[in-house]
Design a protein around this motif. Structure first.
Motif, mmCIF file in Angstrom:
data_model
loop_
_atom_site.group_PDB
_atom_site.id
_atom_site.type_symbol
_atom_site.label_atom_id
_atom_site.label_comp_id
_atom_site.label_asym_id
_atom_site.label_seq_id
_atom_site.Cartn_x
_atom_site.Cartn_y
_atom_site.Cartn_z
ATOM 1 N N PRO A 19 50.896 1.730 -24.545
ATOM 2 C CA PRO A 19 50.262 1.191 -23.331
ATOM 3 C C PRO A 19 48.774 1.512 -23.250
ATOM 4 C CG PRO A 19 52.317 2.313 -22.813
ATOM 5 C CD PRO A 19 51.995 2.649 -24.237
ATOM 6 N N ASP A 20 48.070 0.667 -22.489
ATOM 7 C CA ASP A 20 46.643 0.860 -22.256
ATOM 8 C C ASP A 20 46.281 0.246 -20.913
ATOM 9 O OD1 ASP A 20 44.104 1.734 -22.769
ATOM 10 O OD2 ASP A 20 43.591 0.130 -24.174
ATOM 11 N N TYR A 167 52.766 5.975 -18.658
ATOM 12 C CA TYR A 167 51.387 6.113 -19.127
ATOM 13 C C TYR A 167 50.414 5.960 -17.961
ATOM 14 C CZ TYR A 167 46.991 4.913 -21.443
ATOM 15 O OH TYR A 167 45.676 4.868 -21.836
ATOM 16 N N ALA A 168 50.644 4.953 -17.121
ATOM 17 C CA ALA A 168 49.758 4.724 -15.978
ATOM 18 C C ALA A 168 49.721 5.954 -15.071
ATOM 19 C CB ALA A 168 50.212 3.494 -15.202
ATOM 20 N N GLY A 169 50.901 6.517 -14.772
ATOM 21 C CA GLY A 169 50.971 7.677 -13.900
ATOM 22 C C GLY A 169 50.232 8.877 -14.459
ATOM 23 N N LYS A 170 50.349 9.095 -15.763
ATOM 24 C CA LYS A 170 49.671 10.229 -16.395
ATOM 25 C C LYS A 170 48.157 10.071 -16.382
ATOM 26 C CE LYS A 170 53.399 11.635 -19.515
ATOM 27 N NZ LYS A 170 53.833 11.737 -20.946
ATOM 28 N N ASN A 171 47.692 8.833 -16.235
ATOM 29 C CA ASN A 171 46.258 8.574 -16.250
ATOM 30 C C ASN A 171 45.686 8.231 -14.879
ATOM 31 O OD1 ASN A 171 45.163 8.439 -19.273
ATOM 32 N ND2 ASN A 171 47.286 7.704 -19.249
ATOM 33 N N GLY A 172 46.450 8.534 -13.836
ATOM 34 C CA GLY A 172 45.935 8.397 -12.477
ATOM 35 C C GLY A 172 46.081 7.027 -11.860
ATOM 36 N N TYR A 173 47.032 6.216 -12.360
ATOM 37 C CA TYR A 173 47.252 4.880 -11.817
ATOM 38 C C TYR A 173 48.698 4.741 -11.341
ATOM 39 C CZ TYR A 173 42.905 3.797 -14.286
ATOM 40 O OH TYR A 173 41.615 3.787 -14.741
ATOM 41 N N VAL A 207 48.086 -2.551 -11.713
ATOM 42 C CA VAL A 207 48.071 -1.159 -11.277
ATOM 43 C C VAL A 207 46.902 -0.943 -10.328
ATOM 44 C CG1 VAL A 207 49.189 -0.231 -13.336
ATOM 45 C CG2 VAL A 207 46.691 -0.424 -13.280
ATOM 46 N N LYS A 208 46.920 0.195 -9.659
ATOM 47 C CA LYS A 208 45.798 0.593 -8.804
ATOM 48 C C LYS A 208 45.553 2.072 -9.011
ATOM 49 C CE LYS A 208 48.954 1.347 -4.896
ATOM 50 N NZ LYS A 208 49.294 0.928 -3.506
ATOM 51 N N LYS A 209 44.328 2.494 -8.742
ATOM 52 C CA LYS A 209 43.957 3.905 -8.884
ATOM 53 C C LYS A 209 44.630 4.699 -7.779
ATOM 54 C CE LYS A 209 41.281 6.711 -11.314
ATOM 55 N NZ LYS A 209 41.520 6.954 -12.745
ATOM 56 N N GLU A 210 45.296 5.783 -8.157
ATOM 57 C CA GLU A 210 45.963 6.616 -7.150
ATOM 58 C C GLU A 210 44.928 7.435 -6.395
ATOM 59 O OE1 GLU A 210 50.408 7.692 -8.256
ATOM 60 O OE2 GLU A 210 48.993 8.607 -9.660
ATOM 61 N N ASN A 211 45.204 7.668 -5.110
ATOM 62 C CA ASN A 211 44.301 8.478 -4.287
ATOM 63 C C ASN A 211 44.359 9.927 -4.717
ATOM 64 O OD1 ASN A 211 43.601 6.237 -2.787
ATOM 65 N ND2 ASN A 211 45.309 6.522 -1.357
#
Length: 211
Positions: A19-20, A167-173, A207-211
Motif C-alpha cells: 500500500p501507498d 498501512y493507512a492507520g500506521k501512517n496517520g490516516y 482516506v483522511k488525516k487523523e486528528n
C-alpha cells in the motif's frame, strides 16, 4: 506512438504490491450507473461495459470522421474502472453481490469536452442502432487515497483492503468512505482471458488525516 495513460501515469495505474498514500487529481470519465451482481450475464453491469466501450472507441476513432476534436491526439483507451458501494453499510460485503451499486467508468482525455462527449453518444447510438444516452460525462475529484495492486480473485480483495487500512492507520490516516468517496477498482486484466489467480486490480480507498 499512441499515448498510453497506464505507461505515462504509472503512479495511478501501476502501483506497488504494497500500500501507498497518493493524491489523485480531478479526472473526466465516461460513466454509467447501475445496480446488481456484476457476474450476471444479463445484468446492468455487463450492459454498462458495452456502453462505455462503444462510446470510448467512437471518441478514440473520431479523427477518421468529419467531426474533429480540438487538441486531439492518438491514445490507447484507458482501462475499465469501477466505483462500488452498498446501501446502509460502510464496508463492502462480498457475499452480498446482488446489493451492489456501481458507477462503471473509463477515463477521458482532457481534450474531450462535454460537447464532444454528447456528439460521441449520439454517433455511437446511430452506428450501433441502440440508445447510448444512459452514459454521462462525469468529473470526479478523488483526492487523498490509499491504494495497492491486488493480484488474484476479486473475492480475495478484503485481504488487500485490510492491508491498506492497516498501512493507512500506521501512517496517520483513517478510511474516509462516504456517499461520494467510494471504493474504487481499476481493472488491468481481462477476466475472460486471464487465469483468476493472475488478475491484476488496482484497489483505491479514500482516506483522511487523523486528528
Amino acid at each position: 506512438m499512441a499515448f498510453d495513460y497506464k505507461k505515462e501515469y504509472k503512479k495511478f495505474y501501476m502501483p506497488k504490491k504494497t500500500p501507498d498514500i497518493i493524491e489523485i487529481p480531478a479526472m473526466n470519465y465516461i460513466a454509467v450507473r447501475g445496480h446488481g451482481n456484476p457476474n450476471d450475464e444479463d445484468g446492468e453491469y455487463k450492459k454498462s461495459i458495452e456502453i462505455l466501450y462503444g462510446i470510448a472507441y467512437t471518441i478514440r476513432m473520431s479523427y477518421k470522421t468529419d467531426y474533429k476534436i480540438d487538441g486531439f491526439f492518438e491514445y490507447v483507451v484507458p482501462p475499465l474502472e469501477g466505483f462500488w458501494w452498498q446501501d446502509k453499510t460502510g464496508n463492502m460485503d462480498y457475499d452480498r453481490k446482488n446489493d451492489l451499486n456501481f458507477i462503471s467508468v473509463i477515463r477521458l482525455p482532457d481534450f474531450v469536452t462535454e460537447n464532444d462527449f454528447e456528439w460521441a453518444v449520439k454517433e455511437t447510438s446511430r452506428k450501433k442502432k441502440r440508445d447510448f444516452s444512459e452514459a454521462e460525462f462525469m468529473t470526479y475529484n478523488e483526492g487523498l487515497c490509499v491504494q495497492c495492486m491486488h493480484t488474484g480473485s476479486y473475492d480475495t480483495e478484503p485481504d488487500t483492503v485490510n492491508l491498506m487500512h492497516e498501512y493507512a492507520g500506521k501512517n496517520g490516516y483513517a478510511p474516509d468512505i462516504t456517499d461520494i468517496r467510494l471504493h474504487h477498482e481499476i481493472y488491468l486484466s481481462d477476466p475472460r482471458k486471464c487465469d483468476v489467480t493472475k488478475l491484476k486490480t488496482v484497489i483505491r480507498h479514500p482516506v483522511k488525516k487523523e486528528n
